[in-house]
Enzyme design. Structure first.
Site, PDB file in Angstrom:
ATOM      1  N   ASP A  67     -12.941 -33.279  -6.994  1.00 18.05           N
ATOM      2  CA  ASP A  67     -14.128 -33.917  -6.447  1.00 18.05           C
ATOM      3  C   ASP A  67     -13.839 -35.300  -5.886  1.00 18.05           C
ATOM      4  OD1 ASP A  67     -13.639 -34.998  -8.953  1.00 18.05           O
ATOM      5  OD2 ASP A  67     -15.413 -34.128  -9.887  1.00 18.05           O
ATOM      6  N   ASN A 135     -23.195 -35.212 -20.010  1.00 14.90           N
ATOM      7  CA  ASN A 135     -24.271 -34.204 -19.931  1.00 14.90           C
ATOM      8  C   ASN A 135     -23.701 -32.797 -19.766  1.00 14.90           C
ATOM      9  OD1 ASN A 135     -23.250 -34.349 -17.370  1.00 14.90           O
ATOM     10  ND2 ASN A 135     -25.209 -34.645 -16.330  1.00 14.90           N
ATOM     11  N   HIS A 137     -21.333 -31.918 -17.594  1.00 13.90           N
ATOM     12  CA  HIS A 137     -20.909 -31.516 -16.252  1.00 13.90           C
ATOM     13  C   HIS A 137     -19.421 -31.176 -16.232  1.00 13.90           C
ATOM     14  CE1 HIS A 137     -20.335 -36.004 -14.918  1.00 13.90           C
ATOM     15  NE2 HIS A 137     -19.154 -35.512 -15.243  1.00 13.90           N
TER      16      HIS A 137
HETATM   17  C1  F6R Z   1     -13.538 -36.113 -12.439  1.00 14.33           C
HETATM   18  C2  F6R Z   1     -14.534 -35.143 -12.867  1.00 14.33           C
HETATM   19  C3  F6R Z   1     -15.533 -35.447 -13.935  1.00 14.33           C
HETATM   20  C4  F6R Z   1     -14.910 -36.084 -15.181  1.00 14.33           C
HETATM   21  C5  F6R Z   1     -15.975 -36.328 -16.251  1.00 14.33           C
HETATM   22  C6  F6R Z   1     -15.386 -37.036 -17.450  1.00 14.33           C
HETATM   23  O1  F6R Z   1     -12.714 -35.572 -11.430  1.00 14.33           O
HETATM   24  O2  F6R Z   1     -14.548 -34.089 -12.332  1.00 14.33           O
HETATM   25  O3  F6R Z   1     -16.180 -34.262 -14.307  1.00 14.33           O
HETATM   26  O4  F6R Z   1     -13.910 -35.250 -15.674  1.00 14.33           O
HETATM   27  O5  F6R Z   1     -17.010 -37.084 -15.724  1.00 14.33           O
HETATM   28  O6  F6R Z   1     -14.950 -38.298 -17.049  1.00 14.33           O
HETATM   29  P1  F6R Z   1     -14.143 -39.273 -18.034  1.00 14.33           P
HETATM   30  O7  F6R Z   1     -12.804 -38.662 -18.222  1.00 14.33           O
HETATM   31  O8  F6R Z   1     -14.059 -40.573 -17.279  1.00 14.33           O
HETATM   32  O9  F6R Z   1     -14.919 -39.362 -19.274  1.00 14.33           O
END
Ligand code: F6R
Length: 240
Positions: A67, A135, A137
């Site tokens: 992303d 959340n 995702h």
């Molecule tokens: C990043 C991505 C996001 C992160 C998620 C966790 O490429 O796809 O889904 O993996 O937001 O982020 P961190 O590791 O910063 O807690």
């Protein structure tokens, strides 16, 4: 799904990167699906170290990222392009022509189709690294995502904007939209490596582990459907 409980962040990064090193050693032209965010930084540091020691070679490896934020320049230190160059690509012997990150410039739906076409050409990846949003995702597939989704422009939820504001000076600077690979392409990988570390992941992890239910409102629950998924968690994220 295999749950791998780790002592701490370093242990988690080591265990996850060992698996990746093994795969690259056995397949010189491996295709890696990569994530950004704070969690994979330790994994990338270990991969850089193994590359410096000559234990792994990236010259024939190809990568594809999950992303990117929309509306910030590639050169901006907050962009995922910058993140990948800084944390990995500029430090290993990879050919940058073999690295792919969705463009930050386009809100055009046709660009999503172009990224899908690239994903189709690349085909099945050997590994997909994933973090978990507070959340639930996966990439930027927010609650109410479906399994058959492909690359999309996403309106980020308030919770994601809040969580990601820690990387910006003010919350207003956090982009409100992103482009994200869809769940169906995330699943097009032989192995999923999902990593969750620290107390910020406690709530999401508890919710994930409390039930086997697959819930589109909680996209990380989809990982239970993948045949070869490793979930690496550290004690801090697990402790209730
Ligand atoms: C990043 C991505 C996001 C992160 C998620 C966790 O490429 O796809 O889904 O993996 O937001 O982020 P961190 O590791 O910063 O807690």
């Amino acid at each position: 799904m295999k749950l791998i409980s780790c002592e701490n962040y370093d242990d988690l990064s080591k265990k996850a990167s060992d698996l990746i090193v093994e795969i690259i050693k056995n397949k010189k032209d491996a295709v890696l699906g990569l994530a950004t965010g704070s969690t994979p930084i330790g994994v990338y540091q270990n991969l850089v170290r193994e590359n410096e020691k000559g234990n792994i070679d990236f010259s024939n490896v190809r990568t594809v990222n999950l992303d990117e934020y929309i509306g910030i320049e590639k050169e901006n230190t907050q962009s995922y392009h910058y993140f990948m160059n800084f944390n990995l690509f500029d430090r290993i012997n990879i050919d940058k022509n073999n690295t792919h990150i969705p463009s930050a410039d386009s809100k055009d739906i046709n660009y999503c189709k172009e990224y899908d076409k690239l994903l189709d050409e690349i085909g099945m990846r050997d590994i997909q690294i994933l973090g978990i949003g507070p959340n639930g995702h996966l990439a930027f597939n927010e609650p109410a995502s479906s399994l058959n989704m492909r690359t999309s422009i996403i309106d980020l939820t308030e919770e994601t904007i809040n969580a990601n504001s820690r990387f910006f000076e003010t919350k207003d600077e956090v982009p409100k939209h992103a482009i994200s690979m869809g769940i169906s392409d995330i699943f097009n990988s032989k192995v999923l490596i999902v990593i969750a570390s620290g107390k910020n992941k406690k709530r999401a992890l508890r919710k994930f582990l409390d039930t086997d239910k697959i819930d589109p409102q909680f996209p990380v629950s989809f990982i239970r459907l993948h045949p070869n998924c490793y979930l690496f968690v550290d004690k801090e994220a697990l402790e209730s």
